[in-house]
Motif scaffolding. Structure first.
Motif, PDB file in Angstrom:
ATOM      1  N   VAL A   1       1.464  -6.549   7.613  1.00 48.39           N
ATOM      2  CA  VAL A   1       1.103  -6.079   6.369  1.00 48.39           C
ATOM      3  C   VAL A   1       1.323  -4.373   6.439  1.00 48.39           C
ATOM      4  O   VAL A   1       1.836  -3.836   5.334  1.00 48.39           O
ATOM      5  N   VAL A   2       0.774  -3.870   7.367  1.00 45.61           N
ATOM      6  CA  VAL A   2       0.956  -2.286   7.333  1.00 45.61           C
ATOM      7  C   VAL A   2       2.177  -1.814   7.547  1.00 45.61           C
ATOM      8  O   VAL A   2       2.850  -0.856   6.815  1.00 45.61           O
TER       9      VAL A   2
ATOM     10  N   ASN B   1      -2.449  -9.708   2.657  1.00 46.06           N
ATOM     11  CA  ASN B   1      -1.978  -8.894   1.722  1.00 46.06           C
ATOM     12  C   ASN B   1      -2.906  -8.615   0.354  1.00 46.06           C
ATOM     13  O   ASN B   1      -3.062  -7.646  -0.121  1.00 46.06           O
TER      14      ASN B   1
ATOM     15  N   VAL C   1       5.710  -6.892   2.983  1.00 47.54           N
ATOM     16  CA  VAL C   1       5.127  -7.714   3.856  1.00 47.54           C
ATOM     17  C   VAL C   1       5.990  -8.803   4.330  1.00 47.54           C
ATOM     18  O   VAL C   1       5.787  -9.100   5.617  1.00 47.54           O
TER      19      VAL C   1
ATOM     20  N   LEU D   1       1.491  -1.842   2.384  1.00 47.03           N
ATOM     21  CA  LEU D   1       0.299  -2.542   1.903  1.00 47.03           C
ATOM     22  C   LEU D   1       0.491  -2.697   0.415  1.00 47.03           C
ATOM     23  O   LEU D   1       0.870  -1.773  -0.336  1.00 47.03           O
ATOM     24  N   GLY D   2       0.177  -3.951  -0.108  1.00 47.23           N
ATOM     25  CA  GLY D   2       0.530  -4.323  -1.668  1.00 47.23           C
ATOM     26  C   GLY D   2       1.965  -4.923  -1.832  1.00 47.23           C
ATOM     27  O   GLY D   2       2.200  -5.111  -3.238  1.00 47.23           O
ATOM     28  N   SER D   3       2.878  -4.386  -1.272  1.00 49.26           N
ATOM     29  CA  SER D   3       4.273  -4.674  -1.139  1.00 49.26           C
ATOM     30  C   SER D   3       4.538  -6.236  -0.820  1.00 49.26           C
ATOM     31  O   SER D   3       4.576  -6.425   0.233  1.00 49.26           O
TER      32      SER D   3
ATOM     33  N   ARG E   1      -9.477  -0.821  -5.129  1.00 51.35           N
ATOM     34  CA  ARG E   1      -8.928  -0.380  -3.968  1.00 51.35           C
ATOM     35  C   ARG E   1      -8.796   1.352  -4.303  1.00 51.35           C
ATOM     36  O   ARG E   1      -8.888   1.778  -3.129  1.00 51.35           O
TER      37      ARG E   1
ATOM     38  N   ALA F   1       4.897  -0.134  -1.912  1.00 56.09           N
ATOM     39  CA  ALA F   1       4.668  -0.902  -3.016  1.00 56.09           C
ATOM     40  C   ALA F   1       4.457   0.007  -4.380  1.00 56.09           C
ATOM     41  O   ALA F   1       4.230  -0.608  -5.409  1.00 56.09           O
TER      42      ALA F   1
ATOM     43  N   GLY G   1      -3.936  -5.340   1.009  1.00 50.58           N
ATOM     44  CA  GLY G   1      -3.219  -4.636   0.182  1.00 50.58           C
ATOM     45  C   GLY G   1      -3.546  -4.527  -1.345  1.00 50.58           C
ATOM     46  O   GLY G   1      -3.540  -3.269  -1.762  1.00 50.58           O
TER      47      GLY G   1
END
Length: 335
Positions: free
Chosen positions: A247-248, A46, A258, A252-254, A188, A301, A50
């Motif tokens: 992750v997806v 991540n 995740v 993403l980024g959460s 990103r 996220a 992410g």
């Protein structure tokens, strides 16, 4: 969810995780342990995918680096497991820099293909080198011990990986709301704009890649002593895809997303064992449907990370940062 309710939810979740071994049989305890391994691995990926937006299809390579480093040091050189952990993490960070330095100037599909290739290179090296046991792998890895107590049972390794998972989640959470995390998010969203605002994108990408590698290697080290044997088959391309899927799927980024995605990737196929012939078809159809109707993930996220950026800006302002610094961060977000 307000902060007080969020804290209560986290405490309840940790309480359930702590008593879970006493509420389940050995089979589901093993499934829960594997899910925690994926939580750690998914948090590491991540950071790379992410936060920094770097599509990595060879993340299982760092999982392998940690496992083989611990396995070799414990079987060949008779090191203690606890001494192998920092060595494995440092070695994984070095490998991450070596792999990332020539490749992170690439973007999107090109970066994905190159990382896929490096993941396969690590696996093929493990198959062909004698020190890694070739295709047979490494067997007879000793169990770790704390004082005179040897960690040998399922419950022991469940709590060990639970502690590491909590540490990984807390660390990644702190990174995501820090100045470094905001720099990753700017990269990103738009690399060129981030570089124009003074962010060294290559340096920050390498940092993300190295941190992700360190977290992955930590899970690999624990995996080696839990299984007491490792082989190249455990670090195949499909493992990288499953970690990326977690992750997806979560978002993403959460951070909590995740965690949820990693648990679902492991638990859902097991819940569908009653329809053995159809379970992966049902699982795949559910994933396709989710990507169609909720492409941002189960727990996106956007709210959490934006609050983190705003909170970081507010703290800088209240701690004596100038108004121009806050304005610059806001301009970076807009960029």
């Amino acid at each position: 969810m307000n902060p007080s309710r969020k804290k209560i939810a986290v405490v309840l979740l940790l309480a359930v995780a702590c008593v879970l071994p006493f509420l389940s049989n050995n089979y589901w305890l093993d499934v829960a342990t594997l899910a925690l391994f994926y939580v750690v691995l998914a948090q590491g990926l991540n950071v790379v995918v992410g936060f920094a937006g770097l599509l990595d299809l060879g993340y299982a390579a760092f999982f392998a680096v940690g496992a083989y480093t611990t396995g070799i040091l414990m079987t060949v050189y008779q090191w203690s497991f606890w001494l192998t952990l920092p060595v494995a993490m440092v070695f994984a960070a070095i490998v991450g820099v070596i792999i990332g330095a020539p490749t992170l100037r690439l973007r999107s599909d090109y970066l994905a293909i190159v990382t896929l290739g490096f993941g396969e290179i690590i696996r093929i090296l493990a198959i062909n080198l004698s020190i890694t046991g070739s295709a047979s792998g490494i067997y007879g890895i000793p169990r770790p011990s704390i004082g005179g107590y040897v960690l040998g049972g399922q419950i022991d390794f469940y709590y060990l990986i639970l502690i590491i998972a909590v540490l990984a989640v807390v660390s990644v959470k702190r990174l995501g709301t820090s100045r470094i995390g905001r720099a990753w998010m700017y990269i990103r969203e738009d690399e060129d704009a981030a570089e124009a605002m003074g962010i060294n994108r290559i340096k920050m990408k390498l940092l993300a890649y190295s941190i992700g590698a360190v977290i992955g290697s930590l899970a690999g080290s624990v995996f080696a002593v839990k299984m007491s044997a490792i082989a190249p088959l455990s670090f195949s391309f499909i493992q990288s895809i499953m970690i990326l899927l977690a992750v997806v799927l979560g978002g993403l980024g959460s951070i909590p997303g995740v965690v949820l995605g990693a648990v679902l990737v492991i638990v859902l196929p097991e819940l569908l064992r009653s329809v053995e012939d159809w379970r992966y078809l049902i699982f795949g159809a559910a994933l396709v449907a989710m990507m169609l109707f909720r492409p941002q993930g189960l727990w996106p996220a956007r709210y959490e990370l934006k609050r983190g950026v705003r909170r970081g800006e507010t703290e800088e302002a209240t701690e004596g940062g100038s108004g121009n610094d806050v304005k610059l961060d806001s301009e970076k977000c807009n960029a």
